[in-house]
Design a protein around this motif. Structure first.
Motif, PDB file in Angstrom:
ATOM      1  N   ALA A  50      -1.055 -27.920 -81.042  1.00 18.77           N
ATOM      2  CA  ALA A  50      -2.059 -27.887 -82.286  1.00 18.77           C
ATOM      3  C   ALA A  50      -2.002 -28.244 -83.370  1.00 18.77           C
ATOM      4  O   ALA A  50      -0.939 -29.341 -83.467  1.00 18.77           O
ATOM      5  CB  ALA A  50      -1.415 -26.600 -82.959  1.00 18.77           C
ATOM      6  N   ALA A  51      -2.776 -28.828 -84.039  1.00 17.60           N
ATOM      7  CA  ALA A  51      -3.256 -29.666 -84.953  1.00 17.60           C
ATOM      8  C   ALA A  51      -4.387 -29.117 -87.095  1.00 17.60           C
ATOM      9  O   ALA A  51      -4.884 -28.527 -85.512  1.00 17.60           O
ATOM     10  CB  ALA A  51      -3.734 -30.598 -85.200  1.00 17.60           C
ATOM     11  N   THR A  52      -3.667 -29.824 -87.767  1.00 16.29           N
ATOM     12  CA  THR A  52      -4.783 -29.582 -88.361  1.00 16.29           C
ATOM     13  C   THR A  52      -5.978 -29.677 -88.164  1.00 16.29           C
ATOM     14  O   THR A  52      -6.727 -29.084 -89.243  1.00 16.29           O
ATOM     15  CB  THR A  52      -3.943 -29.393 -90.203  1.00 16.29           C
ATOM     16  OG1 THR A  52      -3.844 -30.870 -90.266  1.00 16.29           O
ATOM     17  CG2 THR A  52      -3.474 -28.749 -89.809  1.00 16.29           C
ATOM     18  N   GLY A  53      -6.342 -30.940 -88.043  1.00 17.18           N
ATOM     19  CA  GLY A  53      -7.198 -31.783 -88.088  1.00 17.18           C
ATOM     20  C   GLY A  53      -7.926 -32.215 -86.040  1.00 17.18           C
ATOM     21  O   GLY A  53      -6.846 -32.430 -86.058  1.00 17.18           O
ATOM     22  N   LEU A  54      -9.474 -32.339 -85.751  1.00 20.23           N
ATOM     23  CA  LEU A  54      -9.149 -34.003 -85.150  1.00 20.23           C
ATOM     24  C   LEU A  54     -10.312 -34.345 -85.333  1.00 20.23           C
ATOM     25  O   LEU A  54     -11.351 -34.445 -85.895  1.00 20.23           O
ATOM     26  CB  LEU A  54      -9.594 -32.431 -83.431  1.00 20.23           C
ATOM     27  CG  LEU A  54     -10.541 -33.090 -82.169  1.00 20.23           C
ATOM     28  CD1 LEU A  54      -9.013 -33.931 -81.509  1.00 20.23           C
ATOM     29  CD2 LEU A  54     -11.020 -32.032 -81.457  1.00 20.23           C
ATOM     30  N   ARG A  55      -9.925 -35.495 -84.654  1.00 20.31           N
ATOM     31  CA  ARG A  55     -11.813 -36.726 -84.193  1.00 20.31           C
ATOM     32  C   ARG A  55     -11.821 -37.529 -82.850  1.00 20.31           C
ATOM     33  O   ARG A  55     -10.398 -37.462 -82.222  1.00 20.31           O
ATOM     34  CB  ARG A  55     -11.153 -37.865 -85.273  1.00 20.31           C
ATOM     35  CG  ARG A  55     -12.255 -39.076 -85.312  1.00 20.31           C
ATOM     36  CD  ARG A  55     -12.376 -39.440 -86.646  1.00 20.31           C
ATOM     37  NE  ARG A  55     -11.557 -40.693 -85.865  1.00 20.31           N
ATOM     38  CZ  ARG A  55     -10.548 -40.586 -86.686  1.00 20.31           C
ATOM     39  NH1 ARG A  55     -10.156 -40.420 -88.032  1.00 20.31           N
ATOM     40  NH2 ARG A  55      -9.548 -42.107 -86.736  1.00 20.31           N
ATOM     41  N   ARG A  56     -12.461 -36.530 -82.416  1.00 21.21           N
ATOM     42  CA  ARG A  56     -13.182 -37.465 -81.382  1.00 21.21           C
ATOM     43  C   ARG A  56     -13.666 -38.237 -81.290  1.00 21.21           C
ATOM     44  O   ARG A  56     -14.693 -38.343 -81.831  1.00 21.21           O
ATOM     45  CB  ARG A  56     -13.713 -36.119 -80.405  1.00 21.21           C
ATOM     46  CG  ARG A  56     -13.673 -36.184 -78.648  1.00 21.21           C
ATOM     47  CD  ARG A  56     -14.276 -35.196 -78.094  1.00 21.21           C
ATOM     48  NE  ARG A  56     -15.318 -35.135 -76.719  1.00 21.21           N
ATOM     49  CZ  ARG A  56     -14.693 -35.070 -75.891  1.00 21.21           C
ATOM     50  NH1 ARG A  56     -12.860 -34.699 -76.435  1.00 21.21           N
ATOM     51  NH2 ARG A  56     -14.906 -34.891 -74.506  1.00 21.21           N
ATOM     52  N   THR A  57     -13.770 -39.908 -80.490  1.00 21.12           N
ATOM     53  CA  THR A  57     -14.068 -40.522 -79.838  1.00 21.12           C
ATOM     54  C   THR A  57     -14.137 -40.923 -78.671  1.00 21.12           C
ATOM     55  O   THR A  57     -13.636 -41.778 -78.331  1.00 21.12           O
ATOM     56  CB  THR A  57     -12.864 -41.644 -81.013  1.00 21.12           C
ATOM     57  OG1 THR A  57     -12.929 -41.728 -81.945  1.00 21.12           O
ATOM     58  CG2 THR A  57     -14.306 -43.486 -81.005  1.00 21.12           C
ATOM     59  N   SER A  58     -15.835 -41.477 -78.613  1.00 18.67           N
ATOM     60  CA  SER A  58     -16.208 -41.949 -76.781  1.00 18.67           C
ATOM     61  C   SER A  58     -15.727 -40.792 -75.814  1.00 18.67           C
ATOM     62  O   SER A  58     -15.545 -41.615 -74.978  1.00 18.67           O
ATOM     63  CB  SER A  58     -16.090 -42.868 -76.626  1.00 18.67           C
ATOM     64  OG  SER A  58     -16.212 -43.957 -78.157  1.00 18.67           O
ATOM     65  N   GLY A  59     -15.298 -39.702 -76.692  1.00 19.07           N
ATOM     66  CA  GLY A  59     -15.040 -38.926 -75.177  1.00 19.07           C
ATOM     67  C   GLY A  59     -13.499 -39.676 -74.786  1.00 19.07           C
ATOM     68  O   GLY A  59     -13.092 -38.497 -73.034  1.00 19.07           O
ATOM     69  N   VAL A  60     -13.412 -40.180 -75.040  1.00 17.33           N
ATOM     70  CA  VAL A  60     -11.492 -40.985 -74.535  1.00 17.33           C
ATOM     71  C   VAL A  60     -10.584 -40.910 -76.139  1.00 17.33           C
ATOM     72  O   VAL A  60      -9.389 -40.426 -74.813  1.00 17.33           O
ATOM     73  CB  VAL A  60     -11.587 -42.515 -74.250  1.00 17.33           C
ATOM     74  CG1 VAL A  60     -10.508 -43.211 -74.314  1.00 17.33           C
ATOM     75  CG2 VAL A  60     -12.445 -42.790 -73.531  1.00 17.33           C
ATOM     76  N   LEU A  61     -10.518 -41.524 -77.172  1.00 16.37           N
ATOM     77  CA  LEU A  61      -9.912 -40.755 -77.867  1.00 16.37           C
ATOM     78  C   LEU A  61      -9.762 -39.350 -78.457  1.00 16.37           C
ATOM     79  O   LEU A  61     -11.031 -39.416 -79.308  1.00 16.37           O
ATOM     80  CB  LEU A  61      -9.873 -41.987 -78.683  1.00 16.37           C
ATOM     81  CG  LEU A  61      -9.663 -43.169 -78.155  1.00 16.37           C
ATOM     82  CD1 LEU A  61      -9.236 -44.099 -79.129  1.00 16.37           C
ATOM     83  CD2 LEU A  61      -7.940 -43.506 -77.687  1.00 16.37           C
ATOM     84  N   ASN A  62      -8.269 -38.962 -78.547  1.00 15.38           N
ATOM     85  CA  ASN A  62      -8.723 -37.600 -79.699  1.00 15.38           C
ATOM     86  C   ASN A  62      -7.754 -37.376 -80.132  1.00 15.38           C
ATOM     87  O   ASN A  62      -6.484 -38.425 -79.770  1.00 15.38           O
ATOM     88  CB  ASN A  62      -8.361 -36.207 -79.061  1.00 15.38           C
ATOM     89  CG  ASN A  62      -9.583 -36.072 -77.610  1.00 15.38           C
ATOM     90  OD1 ASN A  62     -10.468 -35.909 -78.232  1.00 15.38           O
ATOM     91  ND2 ASN A  62      -9.455 -35.200 -76.737  1.00 15.38           N
ATOM     92  N   ASP A  63      -7.581 -38.250 -82.292  1.00 13.43           N
ATOM     93  CA  ASP A  63      -6.953 -38.235 -82.921  1.00 13.43           C
ATOM     94  C   ASP A  63      -6.456 -36.985 -83.289  1.00 13.43           C
ATOM     95  O   ASP A  63      -7.347 -35.905 -83.889  1.00 13.43           O
ATOM     96  CB  ASP A  63      -7.004 -39.499 -83.656  1.00 13.43           C
ATOM     97  CG  ASP A  63      -7.768 -40.628 -82.958  1.00 13.43           C
ATOM     98  OD1 ASP A  63      -6.547 -41.079 -82.739  1.00 13.43           O
ATOM     99  OD2 ASP A  63      -8.798 -41.359 -83.639  1.00 13.43           O
ATOM    100  N   PHE A  64      -5.207 -36.509 -83.703  1.00 11.75           N
ATOM    101  CA  PHE A  64      -4.758 -35.290 -84.478  1.00 11.75           C
ATOM    102  C   PHE A  64      -3.763 -35.510 -85.287  1.00 11.75           C
ATOM    103  O   PHE A  64      -3.143 -36.632 -85.651  1.00 11.75           O
ATOM    104  CB  PHE A  64      -3.695 -34.247 -83.356  1.00 11.75           C
ATOM    105  CG  PHE A  64      -4.413 -34.153 -81.723  1.00 11.75           C
ATOM    106  CD1 PHE A  64      -5.569 -33.160 -82.129  1.00 11.75           C
ATOM    107  CD2 PHE A  64      -4.630 -34.872 -81.092  1.00 11.75           C
ATOM    108  CE1 PHE A  64      -6.411 -33.114 -81.115  1.00 11.75           C
ATOM    109  CE2 PHE A  64      -4.729 -34.996 -79.633  1.00 11.75           C
ATOM    110  CZ  PHE A  64      -5.879 -33.455 -79.439  1.00 11.75           C
ATOM    111  N   SER A  65      -4.595 -34.288 -86.532  1.00 15.75           N
ATOM    112  CA  SER A  65      -3.344 -34.890 -87.713  1.00 15.75           C
ATOM    113  C   SER A  65      -2.133 -33.611 -87.853  1.00 15.75           C
ATOM    114  O   SER A  65      -2.750 -32.062 -87.383  1.00 15.75           O
ATOM    115  CB  SER A  65      -3.973 -34.795 -88.673  1.00 15.75           C
ATOM    116  OG  SER A  65      -5.039 -34.002 -89.238  1.00 15.75           O
ATOM    117  N   ASN A  66      -1.090 -34.241 -89.013  1.00 19.73           N
ATOM    118  CA  ASN A  66      -0.366 -32.196 -88.243  1.00 19.73           C
ATOM    119  C   ASN A  66      -0.300 -31.713 -87.526  1.00 19.73           C
ATOM    120  O   ASN A  66      -0.796 -30.562 -87.305  1.00 19.73           O
ATOM    121  CB  ASN A  66      -0.654 -31.633 -90.167  1.00 19.73           C
ATOM    122  CG  ASN A  66      -0.661 -32.759 -90.934  1.00 19.73           C
ATOM    123  OD1 ASN A  66       0.355 -33.622 -91.459  1.00 19.73           O
ATOM    124  ND2 ASN A  66      -1.720 -32.085 -92.190  1.00 19.73           N
TER     125      ASN A  66
END
Length: 711
Positions: free
Chosen positions: A88-104
């Motif tokens: 679970a995370a407060t935010g998500l950034r998805r890049t090229s379908g390969v990297l998912n960056d999560f915050s908190n």
């Protein structure tokens, strides 16, 4: 797919109500989805569920995706992955379908409490941020805390786990550390796993210790279409120096040279050649037993390491195996490598025929070998055994078995004056032919009792065996490789040959009698067998305490008592009426409830066969290890109550009044976490020394791995 669809003048497409959108193997579902054809941005709001190719599902309140769902951002994200892993995370950034960056981020593989889902899971990783790398199949956490029941217990500036959507992944595994070990001191290992391809991998494990030099070990595994291969080995610089010691035979043994460059290799594989033929090998070699003891190599308490290579085939009613065997002595103060045999090779053949017109069945057996020793007897054997069995019964209820057998064996031998035979010496070619005829009768009587709820079987058994008496004169100067022990118990009472092999055979005119009884009623049962053997010729070419040193054998018996589903007791033994004591006995007890179980065992045997044949009887000395009885008591108790389990075991040599091994395990296990505290104490001497007690503390975190601390 949607309940409602609309367009506006700006080029927006708006879907509302249970909306579903597919892009290849990906699917997006939401209450409302807006697609901007000009910018290519797809915005999903309300109960968003994004299913990806690996089977994971990401839930969110709001997601914006573009570039064919490969790039995007989201808020209030919840991701469910394989093995019940959740993030679970407060935010998500998805890049090229390969990297998912999560915050908190919060990550766990534990189930939430159904009655109170607001309670924290049993364990969780709470981090400032995390990155899911689909290409390298891992999840990296930054500034992470490991929390147990919501309480922070450990801080990680950086922490990575394998993505639960994959089973194998390159990278470092959980390290192990031991604060104290008798031979290693404080030591540390950090394994590295290399996923070579879908069928093979290697695990490297360097070890650094404070009391001795480093070690590098590795395990290679390969799962082939036609078999499997596993190779485990290691090299080390063992700087620990050992002292001379005196072995149990009273011999002084130099133990000082077993240090420096050391290593081991354990390799095994099995392969299917075709539908009828298989091959394989099992090779185990170590530079010294002291090295195995010092570095905790598995098998360090054994007397020998065995190796073999084989090919075997299966047919209709037939089996053939050709193999080569070799052994390495580990306890060098007692077992010398020059005295250990090598079978180069050994051929085994078995055949079981179909019933013939007379109602009988023919079986063929052959075990042929060449045994080599650098010090001791060297011999070759060719053997052929033919056996015909014809069962029948009569109107009296008697069950008969008529057996005819011919054993033919040819030897070429030399150095028979050395171990294990200590014969007359020289080299010669010699053999024997032994025909045997046997007739066995079982006569079971059945009655009921306990108002028809119980049954009793009373079964007299009589067997007559006739064969030429081979005696000492023939057997004395023949090699003996497979008949070093003689088994006269309830299990071999009616066997044609009670030796373990065929280098020595029972012969002469003899009769075996026994009475088998069984009572069964209302879930209770008692089964017993007592018997004796009668011999016309007294053959003293057996091991001492065989129970067959007189015309009438020592009586033997076995009883199994099962009073209910919670108790099971089996005991067997052989009583010597001339000496007034038991020459052999063993018992096994199992009792308890489903959550608590106790097993206990006892065994008594007056001699140790290997030590007996190691010793030249012409130079007999009292108080040798071969004359020390095996008199051991074992016990184990296991308990499991809910998520907790406890076990303990012990093995004690009653004759020497000392323990052989003790140990136990206390643990806890739930759906995502396991904890085991293991205690091991072995009293086996290797190189004149024995290990101290060992305590292992193992933590298992689902989807993360096992972390161990040894002491």
């Amino acid at each position: 797919m949607a309940d409602h669809e609309s367009y506006d003048k700006t080029g927006l497409i708006i879907w509302k109500g249970n909306v579903r959108v597919w892009q290849g193997d990906q699917a997006l579902r939401a209450d409302k989805i807006t697609y901007d054809r000009a910018s290519g941005i797809m915005t999903a709001n309300g109960h968003v569920a994004f299913v990806q190719q690996d089977g994971s599902t990401t839930y969110a309140d709001h997601i914006e995706l573009t570039q064919g769902l490969k790039d995007g951002i989201g808020s209030a994200v919840y991701m469910r992955m394989q093995q019940n892993a959740k993030l679970a995370a407060t935010g998500l950034r998805r890049t090229s379908g390969v990297l998912n960056d999560f915050s908190n981020v919060v990550y766990t593989a534990c189930a939430l409490c159904e009655k109170n889902p607001d309670l924290p899971p049993f364990w969780q990783i709470q981090a400032y941020g995390a990155t899911q790398d689909k290409e390298h199949t891992n999840i990296e956490f930054n500034h992470a805390w490991l929390k147990m029941l919501g309480i922070p217990v450990f801080y990680f500036p950086y922490f990575a786990v394998t993505d639960p959507t994959v089973k194998r992944h390159n990278g470092f595994l959980i390290p192990n550390i031991s604060p104290h070990d008798r031979y290693l001191g404080t030591y540390f290992t950090i394994p590295y796993f290399w996923d070579i391809d879908d069928q093979q991998d290697i695990t490297f494990e360097p070890l650094v210790a404070t009391k001795t030099g480093p070690q590098l070990s590795a395990i290679y595994r390969n799962r082939l279409n036609f078999g499997r291969l596993k190779i485990k080995g290691g090299v080390a610089d063992d700087t620990r120096r050992n002292s001379p010691y005196t072995n149990p035979f009273g011999q002084r043994y130099d133990n000082t040279s077993k240090h420096g460059a050391q290593g081991y290799i354990f390799a095994n594989g099995d392969f299917a050649i075709n539908r009828h033929w298989y091959g394989g090998f099992d090779v185990n070699v170590a530079s010294s037993a002291n090295y195995m003891r010092d570095y905790r190599i598995p098998g360090y308490g054994n007397d020998t390491l065995g190796s073999n290579i084989y090919v075997e085939g299966y047919g209709v009613g037939s089996f053939l195996r050709l193999d080569a065997q070799g052994y390495q002595g580990l306890n060098r103060g007692i077992i010398n490598n020059s005295e250990l045999p090598f079978a180069l090779p050994r051929l085994t053949y078995e055949f079981q025929g179909e019933p013939d017109p007379l109602g009988g069945r023919l079986s063929v057996h052959s075990t042929d070998f060449f045994v080599y020793r650098s010090r001791g007897a060297v011999d070759q054997r060719g053997e052929l055994a033919l056996q015909w069995d014809r069962p029948f019964h009569n109107n009296l209820g008697q069950q008969w078995l008529l057996t005819g057998r011919v054993d033919t064996t040819l030897y070429h031998a030399k150095h028979l004056e050395e171990q294990p035979n200590y014969g007359h010496g020289g080299g010669h070619v010699r053999g024997f032919v032994l025909p045997t005829v046997a007739l066995k009768m079982n006569w079971p009587f059945l009655r009921t009792f306990a108002k028809g709820h119980g049954s009793q079987i009373f079964e007299p058994i009589i067997q007559l065996i006739a064969a030429p008496n081979m005696g000492n004169s023939i057997n004395r100067n023949l090699p003996n490789e497979d008949s070093l022990t003689y088994e006269f118990t309830d299990t071999t009472l009616f066997a044609l040959n009670r030796y373990m092999g065929t280098d020595r055979l029972d012969s002469g005119l003899r009769a075996n009698v026994g009475i088998h009884q069984n009572w069964s009623w209302n879930g209770h049962s008692v089964d017993m067998l007592v018997g004796e053997s009668f011999q016309e010729h007294i053959d003293r070419n057996r091991l001492p305490y065989s129970g067959l040193d007189h015309h009438v054998s020592d009586p033997i018996g076995r009883i199994t008592i099962t009073p209910n589903q919670y108790v099971d007791l089996t005991a067997r033994g052989r009583y010597n009426p001339w000496r007034g004591n038991f020459d052999y006995g063993e018992a096994l007890l199992s009792t308890g409830l489903p959550f608590l179980r106790f097993t206990g065992g006892y065994v008594y045997e007056p001699i140790t066969p290997y030590y007996l044949y190691r010793t030249n009887y012409r130079r007999f000395r009292p108080n040798l290890p071969s004359l020390r009885p095996t008199n051991e008591l074992t016990g184990r108790v296991t308990a499991k109550i809910g998520q907790y389990h406890v076990s303990a075991y012990t093995r004690r040599a009653m004759q020497q009044k000392k323990f052989v091994a003790n140990g136990g395990d206390v643990g806890y296990e739930n759906d995502c976490f396991g904890l085991d505290v293991i205690y091991i104490r072995q009293y086996t001497y290797v190189g004149g020394e024995k290990r101290n007690s060992t305590v292992l503390l193992n933590f298992f975190f689902k989807t993360i791995g096992t972390f161990g601390v040894n002491g």
